[in-house]
Design a protein around this motif. Structure first.
Motif, PDB file in Angstrom:
ATOM      1  N   LYS A   1       0.817  -1.214   0.000  1.00 52.07           N
ATOM      2  CA  LYS A   1       0.000   0.000   0.000  1.00 52.07           C
ATOM      3  C   LYS A   1       0.853   1.269   0.000  1.00 52.07           C
ATOM      4  N   GLY A   2       2.155   1.097  -0.058  1.00 47.04           N
ATOM      5  CA  GLY A   2       3.032   2.261  -0.144  1.00 47.04           C
ATOM      6  C   GLY A   2       3.252   2.983   1.170  1.00 47.04           C
ATOM      7  N   CYS A   3       2.891   2.364   2.286  1.00 45.80           N
ATOM      8  CA  CYS A   3       3.036   3.006   3.594  1.00 45.80           C
ATOM      9  C   CYS A   3       4.492   3.389   3.871  1.00 45.80           C
TER      10      CYS A   3
ATOM     11  N   GLY B   1       8.352  14.143   4.909  1.00 45.46           N
ATOM     12  CA  GLY B   1       7.567  15.164   5.583  1.00 45.46           C
ATOM     13  C   GLY B   1       7.418  14.904   7.069  1.00 45.46           C
ATOM     14  N   GLU B   2       6.181  14.977   7.560  1.00 44.56           N
ATOM     15  CA  GLU B   2       5.945  14.861   8.997  1.00 44.56           C
ATOM     16  C   GLU B   2       5.639  13.445   9.428  1.00 44.56           C
ATOM     17  N   ALA B   3       5.698  12.513   8.501  1.00 45.18           N
ATOM     18  CA  ALA B   3       5.305  11.151   8.852  1.00 45.18           C
ATOM     19  C   ALA B   3       6.254  10.550   9.883  1.00 45.18           C
ATOM     20  N   PRO B   4       5.703  10.063  10.990  1.00 49.91           N
ATOM     21  CA  PRO B   4       6.542   9.376  11.974  1.00 49.91           C
ATOM     22  C   PRO B   4       6.906   7.985  11.467  1.00 49.91           C
ATOM     23  N   SER B   5       8.014   7.430  11.893  1.00 46.23           N
ATOM     24  CA  SER B   5       8.378   6.077  11.466  1.00 46.23           C
ATOM     25  C   SER B   5       7.396   5.088  12.085  1.00 46.23           C
ATOM     26  N   PHE B   6       7.237   3.942  11.439  1.00 49.21           N
ATOM     27  CA  PHE B   6       6.335   2.930  11.977  1.00 49.21           C
ATOM     28  C   PHE B   6       6.777   2.492  13.364  1.00 49.21           C
ATOM     29  N   GLU B   7       8.084   2.530  13.594  1.00 51.41           N
ATOM     30  CA  GLU B   7       8.587   2.150  14.909  1.00 51.41           C
ATOM     31  C   GLU B   7       8.046   3.108  15.972  1.00 51.41           C
ATOM     32  N   ARG B   8       8.097   4.411  15.669  1.00 47.79           N
ATOM     33  CA  ARG B   8       7.583   5.395  16.627  1.00 47.79           C
ATOM     34  C   ARG B   8       6.076   5.296  16.762  1.00 47.79           C
ATOM     35  N   LEU B   9       5.404   5.091  15.612  1.00 48.13           N
ATOM     36  CA  LEU B   9       3.954   4.937  15.650  1.00 48.13           C
ATOM     37  C   LEU B   9       3.565   3.739  16.512  1.00 48.13           C
ATOM     38  N   ALA B  10       4.290   2.629  16.307  1.00 48.65           N
ATOM     39  CA  ALA B  10       3.968   1.407  17.037  1.00 48.65           C
ATOM     40  C   ALA B  10       4.107   1.629  18.541  1.00 48.65           C
TER      41      ALA B  10
ATOM     42  N   LYS C   1     -11.108   6.881  12.654  1.00 48.16           N
ATOM     43  CA  LYS C   1     -10.475   8.203  12.515  1.00 48.16           C
ATOM     44  C   LYS C   1      -9.450   8.177  11.390  1.00 48.16           C
ATOM     45  N   PHE C   2      -8.680   7.103  11.386  1.00 46.73           N
ATOM     46  CA  PHE C   2      -7.632   6.927  10.399  1.00 46.73           C
ATOM     47  C   PHE C   2      -8.208   6.956   8.988  1.00 46.73           C
ATOM     48  N   LEU C   3      -9.339   6.261   8.803  1.00 45.89           N
ATOM     49  CA  LEU C   3      -9.953   6.152   7.474  1.00 45.89           C
ATOM     50  C   LEU C   3     -10.638   7.435   7.041  1.00 45.89           C
TER      51      LEU C   3
ATOM     52  N   GLU D   1      -9.870  12.514   9.791  1.00 44.97           N
ATOM     53  CA  GLU D   1     -10.185  13.676  10.614  1.00 44.97           C
ATOM     54  C   GLU D   1      -9.018  14.054  11.522  1.00 44.97           C
ATOM     55  N   MET D   2      -8.141  13.049  11.765  1.00 45.70           N
ATOM     56  CA  MET D   2      -7.065  13.282  12.703  1.00 45.70           C
ATOM     57  C   MET D   2      -5.928  14.067  12.076  1.00 45.70           C
ATOM     58  N   PHE D   3      -5.720  13.841  10.788  1.00 45.39           N
ATOM     59  CA  PHE D   3      -4.610  14.510  10.120  1.00 45.39           C
ATOM     60  C   PHE D   3      -5.157  15.165   8.859  1.00 45.39           C
ATOM     61  N   GLN D   4      -4.382  16.041   8.311  1.00 42.16           N
ATOM     62  CA  GLN D   4      -4.741  16.589   7.018  1.00 42.16           C
ATOM     63  C   GLN D   4      -4.840  15.405   6.067  1.00 42.16           C
TER      64      GLN D   4
ATOM     65  N   GLN E   1      -7.651   5.695   1.212  1.00 39.21           N
ATOM     66  CA  GLN E   1      -7.996   4.781   0.131  1.00 39.21           C
ATOM     67  C   GLN E   1      -8.004   3.327   0.565  1.00 39.21           C
ATOM     68  N   LEU E   2      -7.608   3.065   1.797  1.00 35.74           N
ATOM     69  CA  LEU E   2      -7.607   1.683   2.285  1.00 35.74           C
ATOM     70  C   LEU E   2      -9.031   1.180   2.470  1.00 35.74           C
ATOM     71  N   THR E   3      -9.232  -0.125   2.253  1.00 40.61           N
ATOM     72  CA  THR E   3     -10.514  -0.713   2.615  1.00 40.61           C
ATOM     73  C   THR E   3     -10.533  -0.801   4.139  1.00 40.61           C
TER      74      THR E   3
ATOM     75  N   TRP F   1      -1.834  -4.383  13.361  1.00 40.79           N
ATOM     76  CA  TRP F   1      -0.420  -4.753  13.224  1.00 40.79           C
ATOM     77  C   TRP F   1       0.471  -3.737  13.941  1.00 40.79           C
ATOM     78  N   LEU F   2       0.155  -2.455  13.800  1.00 42.56           N
ATOM     79  CA  LEU F   2       0.952  -1.415  14.457  1.00 42.56           C
ATOM     80  C   LEU F   2       0.773  -1.449  15.970  1.00 42.56           C
ATOM     81  N   VAL F   3      -0.492  -1.653  16.397  1.00 44.02           N
ATOM     82  CA  VAL F   3      -0.763  -1.727  17.834  1.00 44.02           C
ATOM     83  C   VAL F   3       0.055  -2.862  18.467  1.00 44.02           C
TER      84      VAL F   3
END
Ligand code: HEC
Length: 109
Positions: A36-38, A48-57, A76-78, A81-84, A91-93, A103-105
């Motif tokens: 999905k290009g994450c 940009g401002e994207a945190p690494s998956f490690e930090r997100l996790a 919220k993610f879908l 509303e949480m982010f611009q 676009q994710l199902t 998976w991240l949790v």
């Protein structure tokens, strides 16, 4: 002929079961994230401002054992509303979003 058919069927059933449970495995989700290009934004070369998956996790670890909180996060993610609005998120199902958030949790590995 019939003697050979039985083990064959068992193998087939095992494969089917593996195919059904496979999407729940962590490796499948990291593959999904890749598909999905994450990683374009959340990978090692951060965009940009994207945190690494490690930090997100480590941030999302607080949702462990909290399926309701996790589900709210998916919504919220879908809806973005949480982010611009980020197309790659929206676009994710719902199925993919749920799998990826879970998976991240659980550590995002
Ligand atoms: C175009 C770049 C981009 C892509 C591609 C992208 N993201 Fe993000 N993502 C971001 C940015 C930027 C933020 C941080 C927004 C903020 O902090 O307001 C973010 C935040 C997040 C969050 C944070 C939620 C929270 O509560 O802080 C999660 C989870 C997430 N992304 C997962 C994913 C997943 C899964 C994918 C792949 C489907 C993905 N992202 C693809 C840019 C991207």
């Amino acid at each position: 002929m019939m003697r050979h058919a039985l083990p064959h069927r068992i193998t087939l059933a095992a494969m089917l079961l593996a195919a059904l449970t496979w999407p729940l495995a962590g490796q499948a989700s990291s593959q999904l994230a890749s598909d999905k290009g994450c990683y374009n934004c959340h990978g090692t070369a951060l965009s940009g401002e994207a945190p690494s998956f490690e930090r997100l996790a480590s941030k999302l670890a607080r949702y462990q054992g909290d399926p309701d909180g996790e589900q709210k996060l998916v919504t919220k993610f879908l809806t973005g509303e949480m982010f611009q609005h980020i197309d790659a998120h929206e676009q994710l199902t719902p199925e993919s979003a749920t799998a990826l958030i879970h998976w991240l949790v659980e550590g995002g590995k």
